[in-house]
Design a protein around this motif. Structure first.
Motif, short mmCIF file in Angstrom:
data_model
loop_
_atom_site.label_atom_id
_atom_site.label_comp_id
_atom_site.label_asym_id
_atom_site.label_seq_id
_atom_site.Cartn_x
_atom_site.Cartn_y
_atom_site.Cartn_z
N GLN A 131 7.47 -3.63 61.24
CA GLN A 131 6.98 -3.49 59.76
C GLN A 131 5.75 -2.89 59.76
N TRP A 132 5.43 -1.54 59.32
CA TRP A 132 6.52 -0.47 59.07
C TRP A 132 5.89 0.82 59.80
N TRP A 133 6.29 0.78 60.99
CA TRP A 133 6.17 2.00 62.03
C TRP A 133 7.12 2.08 63.19
N MET A 167 15.51 -6.04 60.71
CA MET A 167 16.25 -5.07 60.87
C MET A 167 15.76 -3.86 60.35
N HIS A 168 15.86 -2.86 60.96
CA HIS A 168 15.51 -1.50 60.48
C HIS A 168 16.60 -0.54 61.02
N SER A 169 16.43 0.54 60.59
CA SER A 169 17.55 1.45 61.04
C SER A 169 16.76 3.04 61.46
N GLN A 202 13.49 8.75 59.21
CA GLN A 202 13.02 7.65 58.18
C GLN A 202 13.94 6.34 58.51
N CYS A 203 13.30 5.37 58.27
CA CYS A 203 14.00 3.93 58.29
C CYS A 203 15.07 3.86 57.22
N THR A 204 16.27 3.57 57.54
CA THR A 204 17.34 3.54 56.53
C THR A 204 18.09 2.13 56.47
N GLU A 205 17.04 0.93 56.82
CA GLU A 205 17.82 -0.13 56.50
C GLU A 205 16.52 -0.92 55.69
N LEU A 206 17.09 -1.47 54.72
CA LEU A 206 15.84 -2.28 53.84
C LEU A 206 15.20 -3.19 54.38
N CYS A 207 13.61 -3.00 54.85
CA CYS A 207 13.21 -3.81 55.75
C CYS A 207 11.91 -4.47 55.07
N GLY A 208 11.64 -4.39 53.87
CA GLY A 208 10.31 -4.92 53.05
C GLY A 208 9.80 -3.99 52.17
N SER A 210 7.20 -1.75 52.34
CA SER A 210 7.06 -0.62 52.96
C SER A 210 8.12 0.27 53.45
N HIS A 211 9.36 -0.13 53.29
CA HIS A 211 10.55 0.25 53.77
C HIS A 211 10.53 1.88 53.68
N ALA A 212 10.33 2.10 52.48
CA ALA A 212 10.17 3.76 52.21
C ALA A 212 9.27 4.67 52.95
N ASN A 213 8.05 3.98 53.41
CA ASN A 213 6.98 4.35 53.99
C ASN A 213 7.33 4.50 55.68
N MET A 214 8.32 4.02 55.83
CA MET A 214 8.31 3.87 57.38
C MET A 214 9.06 5.20 57.87
N ARG A 215 8.31 5.99 58.12
CA ARG A 215 8.77 7.61 58.57
C ARG A 215 8.53 8.01 59.85
CU1 CUA Z 1 12.16 -0.50 58.52
CU2 CUA Z 1 13.18 0.13 56.68
#
Ligand code: CUA
Length: 333
Positions: A131-133, A167-169, A202-208, A210-215
């Motif tokens: 979270q989130w890198w 979980m991330h993706s 991009q992270c494609t699993e909702l992870c909290g 800043s999910h959308a900022n996990m590039r």
């Molecule tokens: Cu990590 Cu979404």
């Protein structure tokens, strides 16, 4: 339709065209840049043709039936039929027959992509979602880096994907994917880039928060350029080059070193991203900001304001401390 609405419609249609991939997009699986993504796109095209075909046939039949069975006498009803066995069996079989190619088509692709072709040159990378890198660990090279995955072109990149928290993706659409990053589990995924370039992911699993900022970005280089990058990473600049940077190093030791590693120094924190060579990365904050003095200062001033939920807290650094830290960190090449 007035001119204003007509124009809105035109703009809307253009936006739709752009969204469907008529322009070159940096993060689209419709523009594959390696063999895995190409195979996956073939699968998508096959499914798209099949499904569109079925959709059109069903729509035409529906229109035909609506026309044929329309009520001709006001208030009257068409003849009522109930349970035609031949029809019931017919459309059950037809649906099953249509689904068979959709089920069978992907099987060879799945086998082909399960493991890379044998005998190919391979580079192993362990991918750890945080979270989130993203952490990228090259076990055979002794290099750990973050958010920017350097790879050589024409080489199988064998990824072992896992997570340090939730979980991330992992997904880099132009190269292939995607693969879940699950704590306590290693999932394998291989990719290959045909041409040098920067491929966004991009992270494609909702992870909290800043999910959308996990590039992330994959920087594919010629094998020679990649070798040069490996040499630079293994012999990093670790000494501050000015008095200002030396003050930054002292502040880093005091405030940052518990969480961050700089290879070749006593700073060996493992909570946050490894910052060896951070000065030569193209972006900071997991791809949110270009790596410039101004942006790094902005990040240090208040990480949570840049990346909501950031686990790096606001240390209320003074302007002088930030300036010194920027000089130190930007000098780590
Ligand atoms: Cu990590 Cu979404």
């Amino acid at each position: 339709m007035g001119p204003f609405r007509a124009r809105n419609l035109g703009v809307g249609l253009l936006a739709l065209l752009a969204a469907t991939g008529c322009t070159r997009t940096p993060q689209s699986m419709l523009h594959p840049a390696g063999p895995v993504a190409e195979k996956q796109l073939e699968l998508l095209k096959f499914d798209l043709v099949m499904i569109t075909g079925i959709g059109v046939i069903v729509a035409l039949l529906t229109l035909f039936i609506l026309y044929r069975a329309r009520v001709r006498v006001p208030g009257g009803l068409p003849p009522q039929v109930d349970g035609n066995r031949r029809l019931e069996i017919g459309w059950t079989l037809a649906a099953a027959l249509v689904l068979i190619p959709l089920a069978v088509e992907p099987i060879p692709t799945e086998f082909a992509l399960a493991a890379p072709p044998p005998g190919e040159k391979t580079l192993n990378v362990r991918v750890v979602g945080h979270q989130w890198w993203w952490e990228f660990d090259y076990p055979d090279l002794g290099i750990v880096t973050a958010n920017e995955l350097h790879i050589p072109t024409g080489t199988v990149i064998q990824l072992q994907v896992t997570s340090a928290d939730v979980m991330h993706s992992f997904w880099v659409p132009r190269l292939g994917g995607k693969m879940d990053a699950i704590p306590g589990q290693e999932n394998a995924l291989w990719l290959k880039a045909s041409e040098p370039g920067v491929y966004l992911g991009q992270c494609t699993e909702l992870c909290g928060t800043s999910h959308a900022n996990m590039r992330l970005r994959v920087i594919a280089q010629t094998p020679e350029e990649f070798e040069a990058w490996v040499r630079a990473r293994k012999n990093p600049v670790t000494r501050p080059e000015s008095d200002l940077a030396a003050r930054g190093e002292a502040k880093f030791k005091q405030t940052c070193a518990a969480c961050h590693t700089v290879d070749g120094t006593p700073f060996q924190g493992k909570v946050g991203p490894n910052l060896t060579g951070v000065g030569s990365r193209t972006t900071i904050a997991a791809g949110m900001l270009d790596n410039t003095d101004e942006n790094l200062a902005r990040w240090l001033e208040n990480p949570v304001a840049v990346k909501p939920g950031s686990l790096m807290p606001n240390y209320n650094l003074t302007k002088e401390e930030i300036e010194a830290l920027v000089a130190y960190l930007r000098g780590l090449k």
